[in-house]
Design a protein around this motif. Structure first.
Motif, short mmCIF file in Angstrom:
data_model
loop_
_atom_site.label_atom_id
_atom_site.label_comp_id
_atom_site.label_asym_id
_atom_site.label_seq_id
_atom_site.Cartn_x
_atom_site.Cartn_y
_atom_site.Cartn_z
N ALA A 1 35.27 37.09 43.27
CA ALA A 1 36.10 38.15 43.06
C ALA A 1 35.70 38.39 44.18
CB ALA A 1 35.35 39.14 41.92
N ASP A 2 34.53 39.43 44.84
CA ASP A 2 34.52 39.58 46.20
C ASP A 2 35.67 38.59 47.14
OD1 ASP A 2 32.97 40.61 45.61
OD2 ASP A 2 30.70 40.05 46.25
N ALA A 3 35.77 37.11 46.96
CA ALA A 3 36.65 36.58 48.09
C ALA A 3 38.05 37.42 47.78
CB ALA A 3 36.15 34.89 47.94
N ILE A 4 38.44 36.40 46.56
CA ILE A 4 39.70 37.68 46.79
C ILE A 4 40.19 38.62 46.94
CG2 ILE A 4 41.73 37.79 44.36
CD1 ILE A 4 39.69 35.68 42.83
N GLY A 5 39.13 39.40 46.30
CA GLY A 5 39.47 41.46 47.14
C GLY A 5 39.97 42.01 45.60
N ILE A 6 38.67 41.63 44.77
CA ILE A 6 39.02 42.40 43.23
C ILE A 6 38.05 42.96 43.16
CG2 ILE A 6 41.18 40.94 42.56
CD1 ILE A 6 39.60 39.68 40.58
N ASP A 7 38.31 43.72 41.90
CA ASP A 7 36.60 44.99 41.43
C ASP A 7 36.28 43.76 39.84
OD1 ASP A 7 34.70 46.34 41.49
OD2 ASP A 7 35.82 47.98 40.32
N VAL A 8 35.39 44.10 40.08
CA VAL A 8 34.84 42.92 38.32
C VAL A 8 33.49 44.10 38.13
CG1 VAL A 8 35.61 40.88 39.01
CG2 VAL A 8 33.73 41.60 39.95
N PRO A 9 33.61 43.95 36.79
CA PRO A 9 32.11 45.03 36.37
C PRO A 9 30.56 44.52 36.89
CG PRO A 9 33.46 43.79 34.58
CD PRO A 9 33.71 43.29 35.57
N ARG A 10 29.79 45.20 37.91
CA ARG A 10 28.70 44.98 38.43
C ARG A 10 27.15 45.01 37.57
NH1 ARG A 10 30.36 41.84 43.14
NH2 ARG A 10 32.78 42.71 43.86
N TYR A 11 26.40 44.26 37.87
CA TYR A 11 25.35 43.82 36.61
C TYR A 11 23.74 43.73 37.58
CZ TYR A 11 28.83 43.13 32.65
OH TYR A 11 29.58 43.34 31.84
N SER A 12 23.11 44.78 37.11
CA SER A 12 21.54 44.55 37.64
C SER A 12 20.70 43.25 36.87
CB SER A 12 20.67 45.97 37.41
OG SER A 12 20.63 46.24 36.22
N TYR A 13 20.14 42.77 37.96
CA TYR A 13 19.68 41.27 37.79
C TYR A 13 18.77 42.19 36.04
CZ TYR A 13 15.73 38.31 37.96
OH TYR A 13 14.60 37.14 37.75
N MET B 1 25.75 49.78 23.50
CA MET B 1 24.46 51.03 23.10
C MET B 1 24.82 51.55 24.29
SD MET B 1 23.67 50.87 19.63
CE MET B 1 22.98 51.84 20.44
N GLY B 2 25.51 51.00 25.37
CA GLY B 2 25.52 52.38 26.56
C GLY B 2 24.82 52.53 27.08
N LEU B 3 24.99 53.39 28.50
CA LEU B 3 24.07 52.89 29.57
C LEU B 3 22.96 54.39 30.00
CD1 LEU B 3 25.58 51.35 32.40
CD2 LEU B 3 23.81 49.99 30.50
N ASP B 4 21.82 54.23 30.23
CA ASP B 4 21.47 55.72 30.51
C ASP B 4 21.75 56.67 31.63
OD1 ASP B 4 19.95 54.70 31.87
OD2 ASP B 4 18.16 54.42 31.27
N LYS B 5 20.74 57.56 31.87
CA LYS B 5 21.67 58.58 33.09
C LYS B 5 21.33 57.61 34.53
CE LYS B 5 17.41 61.27 33.47
NZ LYS B 5 16.91 60.75 34.63
N ASP B 6 20.45 57.04 34.16
CA ASP B 6 20.27 55.88 35.85
C ASP B 6 20.88 54.35 36.00
OD1 ASP B 6 18.08 58.09 36.00
OD2 ASP B 6 16.59 57.29 34.67
N GLY B 7 21.90 54.59 35.07
CA GLY B 7 22.67 53.36 34.64
C GLY B 7 21.48 52.16 33.96
N LYS B 8 20.92 52.74 33.16
CA LYS B 8 20.28 50.83 32.91
C LYS B 8 20.51 51.05 31.23
CE LYS B 8 16.15 50.84 36.53
NZ LYS B 8 15.08 51.39 36.23
#
Length: 405
Positions: free
Chosen positions: A278-290, A305-312
């Motif tokens: 995606a980065d090589a093409i130049g488009i955005d994609v969802p970003r997930y932490s490890y 179930m969504g994410l908390d205020k810290d993005g977790k």
């Protein structure tokens, strides 16, 4: 600013595909009071529904407790696509990628001015539908787009292989990522989702998210990154589930019984290759932490179930504890988790990687191993790829201009 799409609220909704997603969307929309028509290419899949209707129930897990259940008697059940879509406002497509040509080619000839097409899950259907419209000379003023996932995790009840007129939704998404083809229609596409009751848990939840072209939606589809490593690397658990351990074959869940820390590591590296493309093409994609990958529901949990205020993740299902939260499947190597997600999505990722100079050893290994299990070489035998989508002869700038319109 989006154009006024309120004209859709009083128009019929046509649902194409009578599998789990199609039947659930159709029942959900009817229970909300809309006129709904259900089309299937298979007479058997809709046989008797005019008598029984479709029962929608299930846990329907989601952060905000949105729920809609009941027995829905639709306004039309038909094997005639033209009958289903004529005069409809919204057309919902709920099919597997391997059924695309059987649905998209005839639909491309039938689309009328003012119609809006929503595909769950897109699997590049929106790109193909535009391609087929051009081939057939249909220049109707329509909006076409798709979503990274379906609004539910849902299954048709089966009794000894017989499909019952009953769908059970395990969860309802509270957010989905969607895009239009081309992207100049994105505001109207997102706005039109308000008039599609099967999206109510999303539009009344955290809301839809506009993606960055249909390639983004292809990468945002969590099915390949979750399903493929867990199904391929966990195949012994699945094949021994019944014969060795004595369980009902249909009770096996890749999430509950197949995932482990090592497989989750491979899923994360698979995702990393997607991000590099995606980065090589130049488009955005969802970003997930490890750490989001190390849960029995992987990155899927945040969809409902969504994410908390810290993005977790608000909810994590630990790998070291039993869990029956996940949907069942696969129960054989012939399941769509392998036969669709690999020769369609993984093959397209591979070709995008080749085109834009990104190595994809993890994704490629899944194609090799899945193909070996099926005694085939999906690099050679799968028709899915950039040529199939009509993108092979475009350079990066031409491709992005085409997708963005």
């Amino acid at each position: 600013m989006a154009k006024d799409m309120s004209y859709l609220k009083d128009m019929p909704i046509a649902v194409l595909g009578a599998g789990a997603v199609g039947m659930t969307c159709a029942a959900d929309c009817k229970l909300a009071g809309r006129e709904v028509r259900l089309y299937s290419r298979s007479p058997r899949s809709i046989e008797g529904l005019d008598r029984t209707g479709i029962l929608l129930d299930g846990i329907q897990r989601n952060l905000y407790g949105f729920e809609r259940s009941g027995r829905a008697h639709l306004d039309m059940y038909t094997n005639d696509m033209a009958e289903a879509v004529k005069g409809a406002g919204i057309i919902i497509i709920g099919i597997t990628a391997l059924s695309q040509d059987d649905y998209l080619r005839p639909l491309a000839k039938l689309l009328e001015d003012g119609q809006v097409v929503h595909v769950f899950t897109d699997n590049y259907s929106s790109i193909l539908l535009r391609k087929y419209m051009k081939e057939y000379g249909n220049d109707a003023d329509v909006i076409i787009g798709g979503w990274s996932s379906a609004p539910y995790g849902t299954r048709v009840e089966k009794v000894q292989g017989f499909w019952m007129p009953h769908v059970g939704a395990k969860y309802r998404a509270i957010t989905l990522r969607g895009a239009s083809m081309p992207m100049r229609d994105i505001d109207e596409f997102i706005e039109s989702s308000k008039y599609m009751p099967c999206m109510d848990a999303v539009t009344q939840g955290d809301g839809p998210v506009a993606g960055d072209t249909m390639l983004d939606i292809g990468f945002a589809n969590v099915n390949p990154v979750i399903h493929v490593p867990a199904s391929i690397l966990g195949v012994s658990s699945m094949e021994n589930w019944s014969d060795v351990y004595g369980n009902e074959p249909e009770s096996y869940s890749m999430y509950s019984h197949g995932l482990c820390r090592s497989i989750c590591e491979v899923q994360h590296q698979f995702y990393g290759e997607e991000c590099k493309i995606a980065d090589a093409i130049g488009i955005d994609v969802p970003r997930y932490s490890y750490e989001m990958f190390f849960s029995r529901r992987s990155v899927l949990t945040q969809e409902y179930m969504g994410l908390d205020k810290d993005g977790k993740d608000n909810v994590v299902f630990p790998l070291n504890k039993p869990c029956d939260e996940g949907n069942t499947g696969p129960n054989s190597i012939d399941h769509r988790y392998i036969t669709e997600d690999i020769p369609v999505n993984c093959k397209i990722y591979h070709e995008l990687g080749e085109k834009f100079g990104v190595e994809t050893p993890i994704i490629d290994s899944m194609i090799v191993l899945g193909g070996a299990m099926h005694q085939t070489d999906w690099f050679k035998t799968s028709p899915y790829g950039l040529e199939y989508l009509g993108l092979a002869d475009m350079d990066k700038d031409e491709m992005l201009a085409y997708l963005r319109g």
